[in-house]
Design a protein around this motif. Structure first.
Motif, mmCIF file in Angstrom:
data_model
loop_
_atom_site.group_PDB
_atom_site.id
_atom_site.type_symbol
_atom_site.label_atom_id
_atom_site.label_comp_id
_atom_site.label_asym_id
_atom_site.label_seq_id
_atom_site.Cartn_x
_atom_site.Cartn_y
_atom_site.Cartn_z
ATOM 1 N N LEU A 182 -53.964 -27.404 59.414
ATOM 2 C CA LEU A 182 -55.607 -26.847 58.994
ATOM 3 C C LEU A 182 -56.071 -25.879 60.104
ATOM 4 C CD1 LEU A 182 -57.324 -27.029 56.746
ATOM 5 C CD2 LEU A 182 -58.687 -29.200 58.093
ATOM 6 N N CYS A 183 -56.265 -26.191 60.472
ATOM 7 C CA CYS A 183 -56.893 -25.540 61.531
ATOM 8 C C CYS A 183 -56.506 -23.768 61.755
ATOM 9 C CB CYS A 183 -57.292 -26.080 63.462
ATOM 10 S SG CYS A 183 -58.148 -27.586 63.182
ATOM 11 N N SER A 187 -58.882 -33.795 66.147
ATOM 12 C CA SER A 187 -59.764 -31.928 66.789
ATOM 13 C C SER A 187 -58.970 -31.548 68.209
ATOM 14 C CB SER A 187 -61.341 -32.433 67.417
ATOM 15 O OG SER A 187 -61.014 -33.804 68.463
ATOM 16 N N SER A 243 -53.990 -31.892 61.476
ATOM 17 C CA SER A 243 -54.734 -30.664 62.195
ATOM 18 C C SER A 243 -54.332 -29.475 62.580
ATOM 19 C CB SER A 243 -55.409 -31.889 63.103
ATOM 20 O OG SER A 243 -56.482 -30.544 63.895
ATOM 21 N N LEU A 299 -56.873 -22.191 59.055
ATOM 22 C CA LEU A 299 -58.227 -20.936 59.226
ATOM 23 C C LEU A 299 -58.649 -19.968 59.532
ATOM 24 C CD1 LEU A 299 -60.189 -24.714 58.920
ATOM 25 C CD2 LEU A 299 -59.709 -22.567 56.679
ATOM 26 N N SER A 357 -66.340 -21.120 69.795
ATOM 27 C CA SER A 357 -66.268 -20.149 68.838
ATOM 28 C C SER A 357 -67.003 -18.734 69.404
ATOM 29 C CB SER A 357 -67.214 -20.471 67.743
ATOM 30 O OG SER A 357 -66.510 -21.697 67.212
ATOM 31 N N LEU A 412 -65.764 -29.975 63.530
ATOM 32 C CA LEU A 412 -66.097 -30.664 62.272
ATOM 33 C C LEU A 412 -65.578 -32.197 62.659
ATOM 34 C CD1 LEU A 412 -68.132 -30.952 60.137
ATOM 35 C CD2 LEU A 412 -66.743 -29.896 59.292
ATOM 36 N N GLY A 413 -64.172 -32.261 63.214
ATOM 37 C CA GLY A 413 -63.735 -32.812 63.034
ATOM 38 C C GLY A 413 -64.486 -34.435 64.185
ATOM 39 N N TRP A 432 -63.507 -19.890 62.585
ATOM 40 C CA TRP A 432 -64.016 -21.111 61.589
ATOM 41 C C TRP A 432 -62.533 -22.172 62.183
ATOM 42 C CZ3 TRP A 432 -66.775 -21.714 58.756
ATOM 43 C CH2 TRP A 432 -67.285 -20.227 58.028
ATOM 44 N N GLY A 433 -60.925 -21.638 62.716
ATOM 45 C CA GLY A 433 -60.267 -22.398 63.313
ATOM 46 C C GLY A 433 -60.531 -24.043 64.397
ATOM 47 N N THR A 454 -63.586 -26.089 62.728
ATOM 48 C CA THR A 454 -63.494 -27.027 61.883
ATOM 49 C C THR A 454 -62.700 -28.424 63.189
ATOM 50 O OG1 THR A 454 -61.898 -25.252 60.709
ATOM 51 C CG2 THR A 454 -60.982 -27.601 60.402
#
Length: 468
Positions: free
Chosen positions: A192-193, A39, A189, A196, A134, A210-211, A203-204, A207
């Motif tokens: 992926l982030c 995260s 991470s 997104l 966000s 969520l982690g 979304w980044g 994510t």
């Protein structure tokens, strides 16, 4: 049939509370810290880009609650001019405070709540902070919650050691496993982030959140395998320091800003380097455009290889020659790290136009930087652990991270210079600062060796638990 021998049974039957020869609690902590790192590094890899391209742009910044307070603080610390400079300043301040808040979290854990409850509180605050990132309006609130959460969750590493007796040989392996879990998260991470976030910023951040939520769940369900908390209500009187211990303690404190200068090439990776890389690197690979945040994942992968390589090198070296003491190794690492920004300065001079610099130059920078930083950081921590006065050892090891606090405060200022000075002098500033630090450390290795070298050892051989 021979009667069962309980002693033999105890030696041959695996302990049901262990997995692969280690307590179950270790794997709970490895998974938890892995998701915390997932995260945090995912957030760090897109933060400066998000600020520069979205939040600080007209039409968005007006909606942020409390941004006036942040701007007032930045004007005192950095006086940034322009959106990109402000983005670099905010990111530098955030990264700096990451290394300061765990000191507060450690006090709360030791004196008030205990490690387990403090870590749970930290995980909850970090999860909320990621979610609130966000939205435009809640950025400052998210900023505060994340910092408080990071500070509270900083006790995870201490719980690893509490799983083992002081003479348990598995402690070194446990810290290696723990650190490799973090490295795996650093590799995955940011890429992926970042991918997104290219579709939508939220979304980044979601994510990353969520982690953190997964890490919180793992910790909640694994609490029964963790060591019991001890809360210290009153401190016992400490023994008086000897003259040598006083001199060593003062020297270790004086070295913190020197180590901060040496860390500038590495710590810039999460801030100005991403802004610079987006404008200068060729980020298209086989027709696919990769997010610049993937450079952080790239660095995580190379850092893992270089850390293992450095450990292997000194082990082989020790079989043939006497190893240098720790302060000398740190000086060597700092000199090596100073060459990394010089590579970027050369690339900027040869290819001044946008998007012309091959990632091979980036590969050279990351390899050189990660070799140097692996030596200066890991071995530096070992030096502080061994050289600090015994009665103040924990405090001095915690203070060691303050050099990264100082480094990132400086990075925030340096990042405001992007676009206001040339790329070549920008990177030469980093190289020169690290070079100066290397000479000061070399001076200390010559004239203060007796204070910093570990006693009763023929060399400065390092404990692997500090290296990985």
């Amino acid at each position: 049939m021979l009667p069962k021998d309980p002693v033999i049974d105890a030696l041959t039957v695996p302990d049901r509370n262990e997995i692969l020869g280690h307590p179950r609690g270790l794997w709970v902590l490895v998974l938890t810290e892995g998701w915390v790192a997932f995260s945090l590094y995912g957030l760090q890899s897109i933060l400066v880009l998000y600020l520069a391209d979205h939040l600080l742009q007209p039409g968005h910044i007006e909606n942020v609650w409390g941004m006036g307070v942040v701007k007032a603080a930045l004007s005192v610390l950095y006086a940034p001019v322009g959106i990109q400079a402000t983005a670099g300043a905010i990111t530098g301040l955030f990264l700096a405070l990451i290394y300061a808040t765990p000191l507060l979290g450690g006090f709360v854990a030791d004196r008030l709540l205990g490690k387990t409850r403090t870590i749970l509180l930290g995980a909850i605050l970090m999860t909320l902070g990621h979610i609130l990132m966000s939205f435009d309006w809640s950025f400052v609130l998210a900023f505060v919650l994340l910092l408080l959460g990071i500070g509270a969750a900083g006790g995870l590493r201490a719980q690893v050691g509490a799983l083992y007796a002081l003479d348990d040989r598995r402690r070194s392996d446990a810290y290696q496993i723990y650190s490799l879990g973090v490295q795996a998260a650093v590799i995955v991470s940011p890429a992926l982030c970042g991918m997104l976030a290219m579709k939508a910023w939220h979304w980044g951040f979601l994510t990353a959140g969520l982690g953190m939520l997964i890490g919180l769940i793992v910790y909640l369900f694994g609490r029964r395998w963790l060591p019991e908390d001890t809360i210290f209500k009153a401190s016992s009187p400490r023994p008086r320091l000897t003259l040598r211990e006083k001199k060593t303690g003062i020297l270790l404190l004086v070295l913190l800003p020197v180590l901060a200068l040496g860390a500038l090439p590495n710590d810039e990776i999460f801030d100005g380097y991403l802004l610079w890389g987006r404008e200068h690197y060729q980020l298209t690979f086989f027709g696919h455009l990769f997010p610049v945040s993937s450079l952080v994942s790239f660095d995580g992968f190379i850092s893992t290889l270089m850390t293992i390589s450095v450990l292997w090198f000194w082990r082989v070296y020790a079989k043939r020659r006497v190893e240098p003491v720790e302060i000398t190794k740190v000086a060597i690492g700092t000199f090596i790290a100073s060459l990394g920004p010089a590579v970027l300065a050369l690339a900027s001079w040869l290819y001044p136009e946008p998007h012309q610099i091959s990632l091979l130059w980036g590969l050279a920078f990351h390899i050189i930087n990660d070799i140097g930083f692996s030596m200066s950081y890991a071995i530096g921590m070992a030096m502080y652990s061994r050289a600090a006065p015994v009665s103040l050892n924990t405090i001095f090891v915690a203070c060691f991270s303050l050099h990264l606090f100082m480094a990132n405060l400086t990075i925030g200022k340096l990042s405001t210079l992007i676009g206001h000075i040339g790329d070549v002098p920008f990177w030469l500033l980093h190289s020169g600062a690290s070079l100066v630090a290397g000479f000061i450390l070399l001076f200390c290795s010559i004239f203060f060796r007796s204070l910093l070298a570990p006693e009763n050892l023929p060399s400065g051989r390092d404990d692997p638990s500090h290296i990985l």
